[in-house]
Scaffold this motif. Sequence first.
Motif, PDB file in Angstrom:
ATOM      1  N   ASN A  29       4.020   2.186  10.901  1.00 20.36           N
ATOM      2  CA  ASN A  29       3.186   3.274  11.409  1.00 20.36           C
ATOM      3  C   ASN A  29       3.067   4.402  10.388  1.00 20.36           C
ATOM      4  N   ALA A  30       1.893   5.003  10.318  1.00 22.01           N
ATOM      5  CA  ALA A  30       1.689   6.150   9.438  1.00 22.01           C
ATOM      6  C   ALA A  30       2.460   7.349   9.965  1.00 22.01           C
ATOM      7  N   SER A  31       2.903   8.199   9.052  1.00 23.09           N
ATOM      8  CA  SER A  31       3.679   9.376   9.440  1.00 23.09           C
ATOM      9  C   SER A  31       2.841  10.649   9.426  1.00 23.09           C
ATOM     10  N   ALA A  32       1.533  10.500   9.166  1.00 22.89           N
ATOM     11  CA  ALA A  32       0.651  11.670   9.153  1.00 22.89           C
ATOM     12  C   ALA A  32      -0.760  11.211   9.474  1.00 22.89           C
ATOM     13  N   THR A  82      -3.225   3.488  -2.522  1.00 20.63           N
ATOM     14  CA  THR A  82      -3.106   2.613  -3.691  1.00 20.63           C
ATOM     15  C   THR A  82      -2.646   1.242  -3.229  1.00 20.63           C
ATOM     16  N   PHE A  83      -3.432   0.216  -3.551  1.00 22.53           N
ATOM     17  CA  PHE A  83      -3.166  -1.147  -3.108  1.00 22.53           C
ATOM     18  C   PHE A  83      -2.865  -2.030  -4.316  1.00 22.53           C
ATOM     19  N   THR A  84      -1.753  -2.742  -4.269  1.00 21.70           N
ATOM     20  CA  THR A  84      -1.401  -3.685  -5.334  1.00 21.70           C
ATOM     21  C   THR A  84      -2.192  -4.962  -5.136  1.00 21.70           C
ATOM     22  N   VAL A 121       0.844  -1.187   0.000  1.00 25.79           N
ATOM     23  CA  VAL A 121       0.000   0.000   0.000  1.00 25.79           C
ATOM     24  C   VAL A 121       0.884   1.242   0.000  1.00 25.79           C
ATOM     25  N   SER A 122       0.447   2.256  -0.712  1.00 23.48           N
ATOM     26  CA  SER A 122       1.185   3.518  -0.766  1.00 23.48           C
ATOM     27  C   SER A 122       0.199   4.675  -0.720  1.00 23.48           C
ATOM     28  N   GLY A 123       0.696   5.845  -0.315  1.00 24.05           N
ATOM     29  CA  GLY A 123      -0.135   7.039  -0.239  1.00 24.05           C
ATOM     30  C   GLY A 123       0.488   8.036   0.718  1.00 24.05           C
ATOM     31  N   THR A 124      -0.071   9.226   0.783  1.00 25.51           N
ATOM     32  CA  THR A 124       0.446  10.266   1.660  1.00 25.51           C
ATOM     33  C   THR A 124       0.414   9.803   3.114  1.00 25.51           C
ATOM     34  N   GLY A 125       1.545   9.907   3.801  1.00 28.29           N
ATOM     35  CA  GLY A 125       1.615   9.504   5.196  1.00 28.29           C
ATOM     36  C   GLY A 125       1.834   8.026   5.414  1.00 28.29           C
ATOM     37  N   ILE A 126       1.866   7.253   4.320  1.00 26.96           N
ATOM     38  CA  ILE A 126       2.092   5.809   4.419  1.00 26.96           C
ATOM     39  C   ILE A 126       3.548   5.541   4.051  1.00 26.96           C
ATOM     40  N   ALA A 147       7.094   4.107   2.767  1.00 23.40           N
ATOM     41  CA  ALA A 147       7.464   3.294   1.607  1.00 23.40           C
ATOM     42  C   ALA A 147       7.666   1.844   2.037  1.00 23.40           C
ATOM     43  N   GLY A 148       7.171   0.928   1.227  1.00 16.92           N
ATOM     44  CA  GLY A 148       7.335  -0.491   1.506  1.00 16.92           C
ATOM     45  C   GLY A 148       6.288  -1.078   2.432  1.00 16.92           C
ATOM     46  N   ALA A 149       5.324  -0.275   2.865  1.00 19.39           N
ATOM     47  CA  ALA A 149       4.293  -0.778   3.774  1.00 19.39           C
ATOM     48  C   ALA A 149       3.367  -1.747   3.056  1.00 19.39           C
ATOM     49  N   TYR A 150       2.852  -2.702   3.813  1.00 19.24           N
ATOM     50  CA  TYR A 150       1.876  -3.649   3.270  1.00 19.24           C
ATOM     51  C   TYR A 150       0.841  -3.942   4.357  1.00 19.24           C
TER      52      TYR A 150
END
Length: 229
Positions: free
Chosen positions: A192-195, A202-204, A166-171, A173-176
């Motif tokens: 942990n989210a940064s915001a 966006t989910f693969t 998953v990717s997006g603002t506050g997420i 890099a490399g999170a799943y």
Amino acid sequence: MAFQTSVASQQSPGIEGGFYGANPHYTLTNPDEGMWVAGPDGVTIGRFAWANTANGQVSSAHPGVTTVRVGFVHRDQSAVIAGLLVGASNTVVAGQGIDLVSDAPVWGRFAAGAVIDQKVYANYADGALVSAATGSAATVTRSVTTTNGSANISYTGGQIYAGQPVSGTGIPAGAYIVSVDADAGTAVMSANASASDTVTGTFTTNYETDFVVRSTAGAGELAKMSVRG
């Protein structure tokens, strides 16, 4: 055994999950030298499955951990027909030993069809087969609410599944996605989210395997696939 209910106009070229040709078969081995075992929900023959090296369990759905390897569930093993008046089954039931192949010439069923020389992808939700160009895994977008310093998120707009990057603002890099509570519309990420915000995530949806399509197939048809040509 149930009564026959349909007749095909042409003989099937193969059997879902079955082998073709004479190329070698490469088995996915358990690093603990034990046998892989089907997890609580069983495993579907003819699809990819996720083998958890931490506990030896195999599942058709991604378990949401990093200690996994991916293999194809071939047909030459025991499926169990369970249920009243059920005439056939492709399910290896929970607790039963199971073999996975990391490479072999096999037949797979592609719901949306397959194009020769494209890569084979495995759906994170159920291991189903998808044909697509290299590096073009499908994605979906969902409305995601994040909390700064927390791995817990809420989402709307459709289902997501464990294992999906998953990717997006506050997420980060490399999170799943580690786990999902579909009824509550919440999930846990690997970081942990940064915001704190409501953003578009966006989910693969599919994992790119090493397998390549070796024959063309229409929607719902069987196609040949292997790693080595």
